[in-house]
Design an enzyme around this catalytic site. Structure first.
Site, PDB file in Angstrom:
ATOM      1  N   SER A  45      13.273   3.191   0.658  1.00  0.00           N
ATOM      2  CA  SER A  45      12.329   3.242  -0.469  1.00  0.00           C
ATOM      3  C   SER A  45      13.057   3.188  -1.806  1.00  0.00           C
ATOM      4  O   SER A  45      12.626   2.497  -2.731  1.00  0.00           O
ATOM      5  CB  SER A  45      11.492   4.525  -0.393  1.00  0.00           C
ATOM      6  N   GLU A  80       7.421  -3.421   3.284  1.00  0.00           N
ATOM      7  CA  GLU A  80       6.888  -3.906   1.997  1.00  0.00           C
ATOM      8  C   GLU A  80       6.449  -2.739   1.118  1.00  0.00           C
ATOM      9  O   GLU A  80       5.518  -2.859   0.330  1.00  0.00           O
ATOM     10  CB  GLU A  80       5.741  -4.904   2.210  1.00  0.00           C
ATOM     11  N   ASP A  89       6.675   1.748   1.535  1.00  0.00           N
ATOM     12  CA  ASP A  89       5.982   2.819   2.250  1.00  0.00           C
ATOM     13  C   ASP A  89       4.732   3.224   1.459  1.00  0.00           C
ATOM     14  O   ASP A  89       4.787   3.416   0.242  1.00  0.00           O
ATOM     15  CB  ASP A  89       6.927   4.022   2.394  1.00  0.00           C
TER      16      ASP A  89
END
Ligand SMILES: Cc1cc2nc3c(=O)[nH]c(=O)nc-3n(C[C@H](O)[C@H](O)[C@H](O)COP(=O)(O)OP(=O)(O)OC[C@H]3O[C@@H](n4cnc5c(N)ncnc54)[C@H](O)[C@@H]3O)c2cc1C
Length: 441
Positions: A157, A435, A437
């Site tokens: 992330s 794509e 979280d």
């Protein structure tokens, strides 16, 4: 699907008065033609749905690669690329094509996403003419398979904190790519384990001892099917789903790439080793770069809506045929869909799927306007990014919830692989994570 009977008026099933062609035209919208092409390709390659369960891991991956290349030959996967390189020159149509592909095997969908959306999208959006000339013609046909290598074992992330380093060596006018430790190895990278020949690698750029933040580089990772010198490749192995996609790990041990391998739309390094960028603020530069890749998020969001539609179609058909329990002794057993409880389970999900379908129409249209230069306002671009993030989170969570409810609504039959829920559940589950979280978005 095994059912008690097919629906007939005699069996108490009343065909609702719906103008199906008009509804289909409304749902297909302006991209009816490309959606029809994808649907007809899906019919041609429908056997993959059964093969997926029977093939070995290697054979399934090969079959998916073959299908992706065959589909590329029909033009359906290249809609987002400029016409001069063999693409269709229509961003909105490329998203519509991808969404429609979600009616079929989702490994095929995700491999298409990796090859044309992530890898191709990064070359197109972050590169300049020299990269477009060198890579677009062959990647659009699937002749050159590539990876989008952003995530690392240590950071998914928070990509601003990636560990891979690309140090500029002014004497040789090369970048030296290094993976400083296990946490910095690239991980989960689609096309890495088998088919990728090059990768767009995201790394911390260092010029003359100064870190300039994350930038993208084109790096050959295989030559003649073997790992390129200095590149180590591992297979991520079997996954919960999407086993037709070869995800893997990449390590770089001092890999040298030419100065021109930097995707230099937003920043460049001169031969002498001077860093230059039209965007002064490093934070802004980073988010501008990432913002150009928003189409991946929009694509996954749209695919999730259509995966939910597949599940709802199966479950609703079942509910209009399957009978359980007679209302009174001597009467016929009742159709599942006539039970209020069953209606309350399926109908709100159908309604929400329609709503999300039209929400997806909006985000796709905005994406098309911003990326085709129809909308040039900087604020519109920021609004697109916010809308894409929100829509992706809503649609992918909706797909996960809907597929589970539909599986249960089909009882034991829902558990049989032939009825598709096994693949739908396991393949679409990760949509909530990749794509971006959903919670982080
Ligand atoms: C099948 C598959 C294919 C993939 N393909 C690719 C690919 O081709 N290329 C590529 O680069 N990557 C790829 N990825 C990687 C994917 O994009 C990442 O897994 C994803 O971005 C999440 O990162 P992470 O795994 O590090 O999770 P983490 O960031 O560690 O998240 C774990 C959990 O912590 C939560 N969390 C994290 N940060 C916060 C916070 N600040 N506040 C609150 N909660 C937080 C998250 O919500 C999540 O629930 C793929 C992954 C998979 C599984």
């Amino acid at each position: 699907m095994v059912t008690d009977e097919a629906p007939t008026e005699a069996s108490g099933y009343v065909q609702p008065e719906i103008d199906v062609p008009a509804l289909a035209a409304l749902l297909d919208g302006e991209y009816a033609e490309i959606r029809e092409l994808v649907r007809s390709n899906l019919k041609t390659y429908a056997s993959i749905l059964e093969e997926a369960d029977e093939l070995s891991l290697d054979a399934y991956r090969e079959r998916v690669r073959e299908l992706v290349v065959e589909m590329a030959a029909t033009g359906q996967t290249g809609m987002g690329f400029p016409r001069e390189y063999g693409g269709g020159g229509d961003v909105g149509a490329s998203i519509a094509a991808f969404e429609t592909l979600a009616f079929g095997d989702l490994s095929v969908l995700v491999k298409v996403g990796v090859q044309f959306g992530l890898f191709g999208g990064a070359i197109l959006q972050l590169g300049t003419e020299r990269h477009h000339d060198a890579y677009l013609p062959d990647l659009i046909t699937g002749k050159l398979m590539g990876c989008f290598a952003m995530t690392e074992t240590g950071h998914g992330s928070n990509v601003q904190a990636l560990g891979t380093v690309a140090r500029y060596d002014a004497r040789s006018q090369e970048f030296v790519l290094t993976t400083p430790g296990e946490e910095a190895r690239k991980d989960y990278i689609g096309n890495a384990a088998r088919h990728g020949e090059v990768a767009v690698v995201f790394a911390q750029l260092e010029v003359d001892g100064t870190s300039e933040g994350v930038h993208a580089f084109v790096v050959p990772i295989r030559a003649g099917g073997e790992p390129a010198p200095g590149v180590r490749i591992e297979d991520d192995g079997r996954k919960m789903g999407l086993n037709g996609v070869d995800n893997g790990r990449l390590h770089f041990d001092g890999v040298r790439i030419p100065r021109e391998a930097l995707l230099n739309r937003f920043a460049d390094v001169t031969p002498e080793g001077v860093y230059e960028s039209p965007i002064d603020n490093p934070n802004r530069r980073f988010f501008t770069m990432l913002g150009t890749l928003v189409q991946g998020r929009v694509s996954v969001g749209g695919a999730a809506v259509n995966a939910a539609k597949v599940a709802l179609t199966v479950a609703t058909r079942y509910a209009t045929r399957r009978r359980q329990f007679e209302p009174a002794p001597g009467e016929r057993e009742q159709l599942l869909l006539d039970y209020g409880l069953h209606q309350r389970r399926l109908l709100p999900l159908i309604a929400r799927t329609y709503a999300l379908h039209f929400a997806q129409d909006v985000v796709r249209t905005r994406l098309h306007e911003v990326f085709s230069g129809i909308e040039t306002d900087a604020q519109a671009r920021r609004e697109l990014e916010a809308r894409a993030a929100g829509t992706k989170a809503l649609t992918t969570w909706h797909a996960t919830r809907t597929i589970q409810e539909c599986r249960e609504a089909c009882g034991g039959a829902g558990y049989l692989s032939v009825n598709r829920f096994a693949a739908l559940k396991s393949d679409s589950d990760i949509f909530t994570t990749f794509e971006g979280d959903n919670h982080v978005l």
